[in-house]
Design a protein around this motif. Sequence first.
Motif, PDB file in Angstrom:
ATOM      1  N   GLY A  78       3.373   0.768  -3.548  1.00 34.54           N
ATOM      2  CA  GLY A  78       2.718   0.498  -4.824  1.00 34.54           C
ATOM      3  C   GLY A  78       3.324  -0.648  -5.595  1.00 34.54           C
ATOM      4  O   GLY A  78       3.021  -0.817  -6.787  1.00 34.54           O
ATOM      5  N   GLY A 136      -7.374  -0.811  -2.704  1.00 26.53           N
ATOM      6  CA  GLY A 136      -7.968   0.347  -3.355  1.00 26.53           C
ATOM      7  C   GLY A 136      -6.995   1.255  -4.074  1.00 26.53           C
ATOM      8  O   GLY A 136      -7.279   2.448  -4.266  1.00 26.53           O
ATOM      9  N   LYS A 137      -5.847   0.730  -4.477  1.00 26.95           N
ATOM     10  CA  LYS A 137      -4.898   1.521  -5.260  1.00 26.95           C
ATOM     11  C   LYS A 137      -4.085   0.584  -6.134  1.00 26.95           C
ATOM     12  O   LYS A 137      -3.912  -0.595  -5.804  1.00 26.95           O
ATOM     13  CB  LYS A 137      -3.966   2.332  -4.347  1.00 26.95           C
ATOM     14  CG  LYS A 137      -3.077   1.491  -3.459  1.00 26.95           C
ATOM     15  CD  LYS A 137      -2.113   2.360  -2.630  1.00 26.95           C
ATOM     16  CE  LYS A 137      -1.074   3.022  -3.502  1.00 26.95           C
ATOM     17  NZ  LYS A 137      -0.052   3.742  -2.683  1.00 26.95           N
ATOM     18  N   PRO A 138      -3.574   1.083  -7.266  1.00 32.22           N
ATOM     19  CA  PRO A 138      -2.810   0.214  -8.162  1.00 32.22           C
ATOM     20  C   PRO A 138      -1.526  -0.277  -7.506  1.00 32.22           C
ATOM     21  O   PRO A 138      -0.813   0.481  -6.860  1.00 32.22           O
ATOM     22  CB  PRO A 138      -2.497   1.125  -9.358  1.00 32.22           C
ATOM     23  CG  PRO A 138      -3.484   2.241  -9.275  1.00 32.22           C
ATOM     24  CD  PRO A 138      -3.755   2.437  -7.821  1.00 32.22           C
ATOM     25  N   ALA A 197       0.825  -1.208   0.000  1.00 30.08           N
ATOM     26  CA  ALA A 197       0.000   0.000   0.000  1.00 30.08           C
ATOM     27  C   ALA A 197       0.860   1.260   0.000  1.00 30.08           C
ATOM     28  O   ALA A 197       0.518   2.264  -0.625  1.00 30.08           O
ATOM     29  CB  ALA A 197      -0.926  -0.013   1.220  1.00 30.08           C
ATOM     30  N   SER A 255      -4.472  -5.231  -5.322  1.00 34.26           N
ATOM     31  CA  SER A 255      -4.804  -3.870  -5.726  1.00 34.26           C
ATOM     32  C   SER A 255      -6.273  -3.574  -5.459  1.00 34.26           C
ATOM     33  O   SER A 255      -6.641  -2.487  -4.989  1.00 34.26           O
ATOM     34  CB  SER A 255      -4.492  -3.661  -7.211  1.00 34.26           C
ATOM     35  OG  SER A 255      -3.118  -3.823  -7.483  1.00 34.26           O
TER      36      SER A 255
END
Length: 275
Positions: free
Chosen positions: A8, A50-52, A5, A46
């Motif tokens: 990335g 909630g993020k790439p 998180a 991911s």
Amino acid sequence: MERAARTGVIKFGGPTDLIPSSYVDDQQQLVGFSIDVADRITAEISRIIGKPVKVLYEPEQDISRLIERVQRGEVDMACGMQFTWEREMFSDFTIPYSLSGIRLLTREGGIDGSAESLRGRRIGVMPDSLGDRTVQQLQPQANRVPFNAVDDGIQALLAGRVDALAGDSLVLGGTIQRHARSGYRLVPEKAFTRYAVGCMMPENNPTARNLANLAIGSLLQGYLNNEPASTELVGKWVGPNGIVKVPIDMIRAYYEMVLITHEQIQTPSASTTSN
């Protein structure tokens, strides 16, 4: 999960010369069954955070060193790993997405895989690998010839410098197929040792392991449901039209066995996705 998180990226590690698991193709791209599985796992993580998140693949040809790096947490995950109870003592494994075993690649009409057929013969091995230990236990009087890479062993076999090459059935079958050579076969018919193939990670990472299991389970269930993306992913590596020829019924039976020991996963069927 916290590091993924924050940064990335998820660090995957492994060899880059194992066909069809992870290897550099003719376009100099890193491809393979385990690479596609890593992408599936990363996509699932991911989605949850909630993020790439992207894959950062760190090449490591030495399997013993790779295992140590996973256990120390220097690598988050390594896919395409052979499950053994010894490895399970110091690391965690996902559910498997493949099944393989130790066999011998040899010329047609040569070694039949029996202990007697190996006596005094030159058998290529990766030092201290499962294949190496299998040959040593089966026939101590075999002449074990060490190679640092599978492709080096294949080249020696093609040149007649060894009588057979011991190792993972899928990798040996995939590598010889890439050389487009006929007249070779895997022996014996039933592998000396069979094992599950999955992803290894450091111990005590339950959330990451659960998400990896969900990603792999969804792939297996998608294949059983004839879901196009899953059947295409698996089929290009193993199957009637894959790099390694495996009957569809055998793949389906194994995937059903894996899922029935855990839980079936609801995924779209082929009829649903086509509507």
